[in-house]
Design an enzyme around this catalytic site. Structure first.
Site, short mmCIF file in Angstrom:
data_model
loop_
_atom_site.label_atom_id
_atom_site.label_comp_id
_atom_site.label_asym_id
_atom_site.label_seq_id
_atom_site.Cartn_x
_atom_site.Cartn_y
_atom_site.Cartn_z
N TYR A 132 -12.57 -14.05 52.12
CA TYR A 132 -12.05 -12.73 52.70
C TYR A 132 -11.93 -11.83 51.57
O TYR A 132 -12.57 -11.79 50.73
CB TYR A 132 -10.58 -13.05 53.72
CG TYR A 132 -10.46 -12.00 54.86
CD1 TYR A 132 -11.45 -11.81 55.76
CD2 TYR A 132 -9.46 -11.22 54.86
CE1 TYR A 132 -11.31 -10.68 56.82
CE2 TYR A 132 -9.30 -10.19 55.57
CZ TYR A 132 -10.20 -10.11 56.62
OH TYR A 132 -10.12 -8.91 57.58
N LYS A 203 -12.47 -13.64 59.35
CA LYS A 203 -11.43 -13.72 60.11
C LYS A 203 -11.35 -15.23 60.85
O LYS A 203 -10.19 -15.94 60.78
CB LYS A 203 -11.14 -12.56 61.11
CG LYS A 203 -10.64 -11.34 60.61
CD LYS A 203 -9.37 -11.13 60.21
CE LYS A 203 -8.87 -9.85 59.62
NZ LYS A 203 -7.33 -9.68 59.63
N GLU A 274 -10.29 -6.01 65.87
CA GLU A 274 -10.55 -5.74 64.15
C GLU A 274 -11.27 -4.78 63.80
O GLU A 274 -12.24 -4.48 64.03
CB GLU A 274 -11.29 -7.20 63.82
CG GLU A 274 -10.96 -7.15 62.35
CD GLU A 274 -9.78 -7.39 61.47
OE1 GLU A 274 -9.66 -6.80 60.54
OE2 GLU A 274 -8.64 -7.67 62.23
N ASP A 275 -10.49 -3.87 62.89
CA ASP A 275 -11.10 -2.60 61.97
C ASP A 275 -11.89 -1.94 62.78
O ASP A 275 -12.89 -1.25 62.72
CB ASP A 275 -12.28 -3.33 60.92
CG ASP A 275 -11.35 -4.03 59.90
OD1 ASP A 275 -10.11 -4.03 59.67
OD2 ASP A 275 -12.11 -4.69 59.03
N ASP A 298 -4.85 -5.10 62.78
CA ASP A 298 -4.76 -3.89 62.07
C ASP A 298 -3.46 -3.04 62.33
O ASP A 298 -2.57 -2.55 61.27
CB ASP A 298 -6.01 -2.95 61.95
CG ASP A 298 -7.30 -3.69 61.49
OD1 ASP A 298 -7.30 -4.09 60.36
OD2 ASP A 298 -8.13 -3.64 62.46
N ASN A 446 -6.25 -2.48 50.83
CA ASN A 446 -7.08 -3.27 50.30
C ASN A 446 -8.64 -2.46 50.34
O ASN A 446 -8.81 -1.27 50.76
CB ASN A 446 -7.47 -4.29 51.32
CG ASN A 446 -6.49 -5.60 51.42
OD1 ASN A 446 -5.83 -6.12 50.66
ND2 ASN A 446 -5.90 -5.89 52.66
#
Length: 600
Positions: A132, A203, A274-275, A298, A446
């Site tokens: 990850y 994930k 996600e994202d 998120d 990140n």
């Protein structure tokens, strides 16, 4: 050896293997009369060696080799899983770069899934930055050039009209956990087009490694709605759809078709969005969270894991969350989620919503959010301060910047989520340190290249008074006296694997806000109980699997309290026992051929 119950009558075996929902068209996970798990498969020979869920490599026993027609297809010596892990680690240790290590582990995952997860469990803290963040970011950027194996499902404008058929024909048939992305906001590196598929794969590896979710009940998904990047559209190697990103109604229609296909075919599945970029993240979450059990990591997961770190800091310094004056730099999906959960935590401690809002300042690229400010999206209004407060921070009438907000609010806690490398300068950090004895500094962006300040600098600028955690992994900071400052990792993986596992176990029909927050509190309490030293705000990554189980228990119990659990026995004892029983372990099951016409 096969257990005695597996050798009983054909009638008994048939009764054992019939299930309402099969695990896969190729295999099924079952239990015999003695409670022993075994795998019944409908393939043999080379086909059994090519399916990663079935393949054991040299660990197939002689009896299994005979039954599955593997004789002559494998080395003559039977090896244990421990020996296989040792061999893999020997190879892994010699690979020079993290991106090459990532590729090696992806190959292992597609060759032997049980062994892959045994390897992760044995070396989780070492491989976490590889499977990850930060390495997965590079893997997404190079996805089209590194592609070797397909995994999960891919939807695009070309096939979304067949979503129901595609989901129904997927080889894994009892999916409980889905991670789906449109790749619009991958980590801190933005639009990656189809390359974002690396995120759902990574994930879900953590859902199994840290949350004990069976990998046979997970599915990574990319919904390719195009890309806004000309370099990808012009790249002959790019694997995604070559069209500009869909927006508005056509975009939401694709999400709708995907959700409806999941509901019809996998009614017990939970979706993790996600994202997704802030432009669509809130709309997608609010549109579907009451229709299907789902959450946005998120927004909500980042909020929960940040809450954990701040709560741990407060408990270790004898303070309350509501004592803190918090400044958050970054008002995207993560920043908004963190602000919300911190306000909710303060309200739990007795503050009014207005009082809580006044203690959580949020800044975007323009500056402090406040009512009446120009160029501010609707989702930011919940975090906006009063114009009077903003004016007191910037008497010249401008929008207060980060330093003005820190000084004006007398901030005691600074959180970075804007992805601006080096934003927390010496002046900024010292301004926070001037307001309290033990400042809380959390540069959480990140990957590592986007971190707002390096831990060693924060230690130096605050004379080692600060409590520090980062979003990506950083080494502990050495001190002149030979000691060191632990730098915890505020990684969402402390929360979301256990959240998903707990919700799956109790059959939660909705992921409630209380369930998300309970996950954060569970991580904080675990850290304070098992790692009481002042400077550690998160447990070590090596304990993520243990933490995941504790989170799963707390989330499952909260689901019962919130009235969204469907498990038959909802007593605390039964729920905790169910979490323990369901926690998947990377142990080879006995494999037997399917002989009695199991229902699929």
């Amino acid at each position: 050896m096969f257990s005695s119950s597996m050798k009983q009558s054909g009638k008994r075996a048939l009764q054992t293997c019939i299930r309402p929902i099969a695990t896969s068209a190729y295999f099924d996970m079952l239990k015999d009369d003695e409670g022993n798990k075994y795998m019944e498969v409908s393939v043999n020979g080379v086909a059994a060696l090519r399916l990663p869920q079935i393949n054991k490599g040299a660990a197939f026993t002689m009896e299994e080799r005979k039954a599955l027609h593997l004789s002559g297809l494998l080395p003559p010596t039977v090896k244990t899983m421990a020996q296989q892990v040792e061999r893999c680690y020997g190879t892994y240790s010699q690979i020079p770069t993290n991106i090459q290590k990532y590729q090696y582990l992806r190959h292992l995952q597609e060759r032997n899934e049980h062994l892959y997860y045994a390897f992760l469990e044995a070396h989780l803290s070492e491989v976490m930055p590889v499977i990850y963040t930060p390495t997965v970011g590079e893997a997404c950027q190079k996805y089209s050039y590194m592609f070797n194996f397909s995994r999960g499902l891919s939807f695009s404008p070309d096939n979304i009209h067949k979503a129901d058929e595609i989901v129904g024909e997927y080889h894994l048939q009892d999916i409980r956990m889905i991670v789906v992305t449109d790749s619009s906001a991958i980590l801190g590196i933005g639009d990656q087009g189809y390359g974002g598929m690396g995120i759902p794969i990574g994930k879900l590896a953590l859902y199994t490694a840290a949350g004990g979710v069976s990998p046979f009940q997970t599915c990574p998904v990319t919904i390719d709605v195009g890309t806004g990047r000309e370099d990808l559209l012009n790249d002959p190697m790019y694997l995604g759809v070559k069209m500009p990103r869909l927006k508005g109604k056509p975009y939401m229609e694709m999400m709708e078709k995907f959700v409806q296909a999941v509901k019809r075919n996998w009614p017990k599945a939970i979706i993790q969005w996600e994202d997704y970029s802030k432009d669509v993240a809130f709309e997608v979450l609010h549109r579907f969270r009451d229709e299907i059990s789902s959450f946005n990591d998120d927004i909500q997961g980042t909020g929960a894991v940040t809450l954990a770190g701040v709560i741990a800091a407060c408990q270790k310094t004898g303070q309350k969350l509501s004592d803190q004056m918090i400044v958050i730099s970054g008002a995207g999906a993560g920043g908004a989620g963190v602000a919300w959960v911190l306000r909710e935590g303060m309200i739990r401690e007795g503050l009014t919503p207005e009082q809580a809002c006044a203690r959580v300042m949020v800044l975007d690229s323009t500056g402090l959010l406040y009512h009446g400010r120009e160029r501010m999206e609707a989702y930011k209004l919940d975090s906006a301060q009063t114009p009077e407060l903003a004016k007191s921070f910037a008497p010249d009438g401008g929008v207060p910047d980060l330093l003005q907000t820190i000084k004006g609010s007398k901030a005691t806690c600074l959180i970075g989520l804007g992805g601006i490398s080096g934003q927390f300068t010496e002046e900024i950090v010292k301004a926070v340190a001037a307001n309290c004895d033990t400042p809380i500094i959390l540069p959480l962006s990140n990957p590592n290249a986007n971190v707002e300040a390096f831990p060693e600098d924060i230690v130096k600028w605050t004379d080692n008074r600060a409590l520090i955690a980062c979003g990506s992994p950083f080494d502990d900071v050495p001190l002149p006296d030979g000691g060191s400052v632990p730098i915890g990792q505020g990684n969402n993986a402390f929360v979301f694997p256990g959240l998903g596992a707990g919700a799956i176990v109790v059959g939660a029909t909705k992921i409630t806000d209380n369930m998300m927050m309970e996950g954060g509190y569970a991580v904080a309490e675990y850290c304070c109980q098992h790692w009481p030293e002042l400077k550690r705000l998160y447990p070590p990554v090596s304990e993520m699997r243990v933490v995941g189980k504790e989170v799963a228990k707390r989330v499952a119990l909260q689901a019962v309290k919130d009235g969204v659990a469907t498990i038959s026995d909802q007593s605390d004892e039964a729920v905790i026992a169910a979490v323990e029983e369901s926690f998947w372990e990377p142990v080879y099951p006995t494999v037997v051929p399917r002989k009695f016409g199991c229902v699929l």
